[in-house]
Scaffold this motif. Sequence first.
Motif, PDB file in Angstrom:
ATOM      1  N   LEU A  50     -13.469  28.551 -44.574  1.00 33.91           N
ATOM      2  CA  LEU A  50     -14.682  27.869 -44.141  1.00 33.91           C
ATOM      3  C   LEU A  50     -14.361  26.777 -43.123  1.00 33.91           C
ATOM      4  O   LEU A  50     -13.355  26.089 -43.240  1.00 33.91           O
ATOM      5  N   LYS A  51     -15.240  26.615 -42.154  1.00 33.63           N
ATOM      6  CA  LYS A  51     -15.111  25.533 -41.186  1.00 33.63           C
ATOM      7  C   LYS A  51     -15.847  24.323 -41.748  1.00 33.63           C
ATOM      8  O   LYS A  51     -17.011  24.415 -42.106  1.00 33.63           O
ATOM      9  N   ASN A  52     -15.166  23.201 -41.843  1.00 35.00           N
ATOM     10  CA  ASN A  52     -15.770  21.954 -42.338  1.00 35.00           C
ATOM     11  C   ASN A  52     -16.457  22.121 -43.696  1.00 35.00           C
ATOM     12  O   ASN A  52     -17.637  21.818 -43.837  1.00 35.00           O
ATOM     13  N   PRO A  53     -15.736  22.612 -44.696  1.00 31.61           N
ATOM     14  CA  PRO A  53     -16.368  22.826 -46.004  1.00 31.61           C
ATOM     15  C   PRO A  53     -16.765  21.505 -46.650  1.00 31.61           C
ATOM     16  O   PRO A  53     -16.121  20.477 -46.445  1.00 31.61           O
ATOM     17  N   HIS A  54     -17.850  21.553 -47.409  1.00 30.76           N
ATOM     18  CA  HIS A  54     -18.331  20.366 -48.113  1.00 30.76           C
ATOM     19  C   HIS A  54     -19.255  20.806 -49.250  1.00 30.76           C
ATOM     20  O   HIS A  54     -20.120  21.647 -49.051  1.00 30.76           O
ATOM     21  N   ILE A  55     -19.062  20.245 -50.408  1.00 32.54           N
ATOM     22  CA  ILE A  55     -19.954  20.485 -51.531  1.00 32.54           C
ATOM     23  C   ILE A  55     -20.875  19.278 -51.595  1.00 32.54           C
ATOM     24  O   ILE A  55     -20.441  18.147 -51.827  1.00 32.54           O
ATOM     25  N   ALA A  56     -22.161  19.511 -51.374  1.00 28.15           N
ATOM     26  CA  ALA A  56     -23.130  18.421 -51.264  1.00 28.15           C
ATOM     27  C   ALA A  56     -23.235  17.605 -52.543  1.00 28.15           C
ATOM     28  O   ALA A  56     -23.348  16.388 -52.493  1.00 28.15           O
ATOM     29  N   ASP A  57     -23.204  18.246 -53.685  1.00 31.81           N
ATOM     30  CA  ASP A  57     -23.341  17.533 -54.957  1.00 31.81           C
ATOM     31  C   ASP A  57     -22.360  18.121 -55.962  1.00 31.81           C
ATOM     32  O   ASP A  57     -22.641  19.125 -56.613  1.00 31.81           O
ATOM     33  N   THR A  58     -21.206  17.494 -56.078  1.00 32.74           N
ATOM     34  CA  THR A  58     -20.160  18.014 -56.963  1.00 32.74           C
ATOM     35  C   THR A  58     -20.569  17.977 -58.429  1.00 32.74           C
ATOM     36  O   THR A  58     -19.970  18.669 -59.253  1.00 32.74           O
ATOM     37  N   LYS A  59     -21.603  17.220 -58.777  1.00 36.84           N
ATOM     38  CA  LYS A  59     -22.077  17.181 -60.166  1.00 36.84           C
ATOM     39  C   LYS A  59     -22.743  18.494 -60.564  1.00 36.84           C
ATOM     40  O   LYS A  59     -22.935  18.766 -61.742  1.00 36.84           O
ATOM     41  N   LYS A  60     -23.088  19.313 -59.580  1.00 36.47           N
ATOM     42  CA  LYS A  60     -23.722  20.608 -59.861  1.00 36.47           C
ATOM     43  C   LYS A  60     -22.693  21.736 -59.985  1.00 36.47           C
ATOM     44  O   LYS A  60     -23.040  22.857 -60.294  1.00 36.47           O
ATOM     45  N   LEU A  61     -21.431  21.444 -59.741  1.00 32.30           N
ATOM     46  CA  LEU A  61     -20.370  22.445 -59.757  1.00 32.30           C
ATOM     47  C   LEU A  61     -19.798  22.598 -61.158  1.00 32.30           C
ATOM     48  O   LEU A  61     -19.389  21.615 -61.781  1.00 32.30           O
ATOM     49  N   VAL A  62     -19.792  23.844 -61.668  1.00 32.34           N
ATOM     50  CA  VAL A  62     -19.283  24.130 -63.010  1.00 32.34           C
ATOM     51  C   VAL A  62     -18.316  25.307 -62.923  1.00 32.34           C
ATOM     52  O   VAL A  62     -18.687  26.385 -62.471  1.00 32.34           O
ATOM     53  N   PHE A  63     -17.067  25.094 -63.341  1.00 37.33           N
ATOM     54  CA  PHE A  63     -16.096  26.174 -63.447  1.00 37.33           C
ATOM     55  C   PHE A  63     -15.907  26.458 -64.934  1.00 37.33           C
ATOM     56  O   PHE A  63     -15.666  25.544 -65.714  1.00 37.33           O
ATOM     57  N   ILE A  64     -15.999  27.718 -65.298  1.00 41.26           N
ATOM     58  CA  ILE A  64     -15.903  28.111 -66.704  1.00 41.26           C
ATOM     59  C   ILE A  64     -14.631  28.938 -66.912  1.00 41.26           C
ATOM     60  O   ILE A  64     -14.412  29.921 -66.213  1.00 41.26           O
ATOM     61  N   VAL A  65     -13.809  28.525 -67.857  1.00 40.36           N
ATOM     62  CA  VAL A  65     -12.610  29.288 -68.224  1.00 40.36           C
ATOM     63  C   VAL A  65     -12.955  30.025 -69.511  1.00 40.36           C
ATOM     64  O   VAL A  65     -13.072  29.420 -70.567  1.00 40.36           O
ATOM     65  N   ASP A  66     -13.169  31.350 -69.367  1.00 41.39           N
ATOM     66  CA  ASP A  66     -13.581  32.108 -70.552  1.00 41.39           C
ATOM     67  C   ASP A  66     -12.932  33.478 -70.669  1.00 41.39           C
ATOM     68  O   ASP A  66     -13.173  34.186 -71.629  1.00 41.39           O
ATOM     69  N   HIS A  67     -12.117  33.861 -69.716  1.00 37.98           N
ATOM     70  CA  HIS A  67     -11.532  35.198 -69.771  1.00 37.98           C
ATOM     71  C   HIS A  67     -10.175  35.225 -70.474  1.00 37.98           C
ATOM     72  O   HIS A  67      -9.907  36.119 -71.251  1.00 37.98           O
ATOM     73  N   ASN A  68      -9.333  34.293 -70.152  1.00 37.65           N
ATOM     74  CA  ASN A  68      -7.974  34.288 -70.700  1.00 37.65           C
ATOM     75  C   ASN A  68      -7.655  32.888 -71.215  1.00 37.65           C
ATOM     76  O   ASN A  68      -7.079  32.063 -70.508  1.00 37.65           O
ATOM     77  N   VAL A  69      -8.035  32.646 -72.458  1.00 35.45           N
ATOM     78  CA  VAL A  69      -7.796  31.348 -73.067  1.00 35.45           C
ATOM     79  C   VAL A  69      -7.100  31.564 -74.402  1.00 35.45           C
ATOM     80  O   VAL A  69      -7.659  32.214 -75.274  1.00 35.45           O
ATOM     81  N   PRO A  70      -5.890  31.125 -74.574  1.00 35.73           N
ATOM     82  CA  PRO A  70      -5.065  30.521 -73.535  1.00 35.73           C
ATOM     83  C   PRO A  70      -4.612  31.557 -72.514  1.00 35.73           C
ATOM     84  O   PRO A  70      -4.740  32.761 -72.738  1.00 35.73           O
ATOM     85  N   SER A  71      -4.077  31.078 -71.447  1.00 35.22           N
ATOM     86  CA  SER A  71      -3.599  31.933 -70.370  1.00 35.22           C
ATOM     87  C   SER A  71      -2.619  32.981 -70.904  1.00 35.22           C
ATOM     88  O   SER A  71      -1.761  32.682 -71.722  1.00 35.22           O
ATOM     89  N   ASP A  72      -2.780  34.226 -70.438  1.00 41.80           N
ATOM     90  CA  ASP A  72      -1.967  35.330 -70.971  1.00 41.80           C
ATOM     91  C   ASP A  72      -0.708  35.632 -70.165  1.00 41.80           C
ATOM     92  O   ASP A  72       0.114  36.428 -70.600  1.00 41.80           O
ATOM     93  N   CYS A  73      -0.558  35.026 -68.991  1.00 37.59           N
ATOM     94  CA  CYS A  73       0.634  35.276 -68.180  1.00 37.59           C
ATOM     95  C   CYS A  73       0.763  34.166 -67.133  1.00 37.59           C
ATOM     96  O   CYS A  73      -0.187  33.424 -66.878  1.00 37.59           O
ATOM     97  N   PRO A  74       1.916  34.046 -66.493  1.00 38.82           N
ATOM     98  CA  PRO A  74       2.111  33.002 -65.483  1.00 38.82           C
ATOM     99  C   PRO A  74       1.125  33.084 -64.307  1.00 38.82           C
ATOM    100  O   PRO A  74       0.691  32.052 -63.797  1.00 38.82           O
ATOM    101  N   LYS A  75       0.753  34.282 -63.903  1.00 35.21           N
ATOM    102  CA  LYS A  75      -0.185  34.436 -62.789  1.00 35.21           C
ATOM    103  C   LYS A  75      -1.557  33.841 -63.147  1.00 35.21           C
ATOM    104  O   LYS A  75      -2.167  33.135 -62.345  1.00 35.21           O
ATOM    105  N   THR A  76      -2.017  34.122 -64.346  1.00 37.28           N
ATOM    106  CA  THR A  76      -3.292  33.568 -64.800  1.00 37.28           C
ATOM    107  C   THR A  76      -3.199  32.053 -64.943  1.00 37.28           C
ATOM    108  O   THR A  76      -4.124  31.328 -64.559  1.00 37.28           O
ATOM    109  N   ALA A  77      -2.099  31.578 -65.469  1.00 36.53           N
ATOM    110  CA  ALA A  77      -1.902  30.132 -65.615  1.00 36.53           C
ATOM    111  C   ALA A  77      -1.935  29.447 -64.252  1.00 36.53           C
ATOM    112  O   ALA A  77      -2.530  28.378 -64.103  1.00 36.53           O
TER     113      ALA A  77
END
Length: 92
Positions: A50-77
Amino acid sequence: MGMTIAEKIIAAAAGVESVKPGDIHTVQLDRLMSNDGTTHLTVDMYNNKLKNPHIADTKKLVFIVDHNVPSDCPKTAASQKKNERFCKSKQH
């Protein structure tokens, strides 16, 4: 025929009366969500494509870790660590 629920949501977020397939609109987001399966790809695109990336409101950003918990390999980690570093960074 009326709009689907998805079309109604998009129309409301875009501030327009109606939308239809093929329309392009800028919308106001309630939340921006991504899970651990693809977030690392999003972070890479944000940082490298992206050129000049910007997240206007970081309070709206949610990352969910739900596939590999705990991490199953070094690549996932490494992917989960990349997401964590992005969240903690001040670059956005």
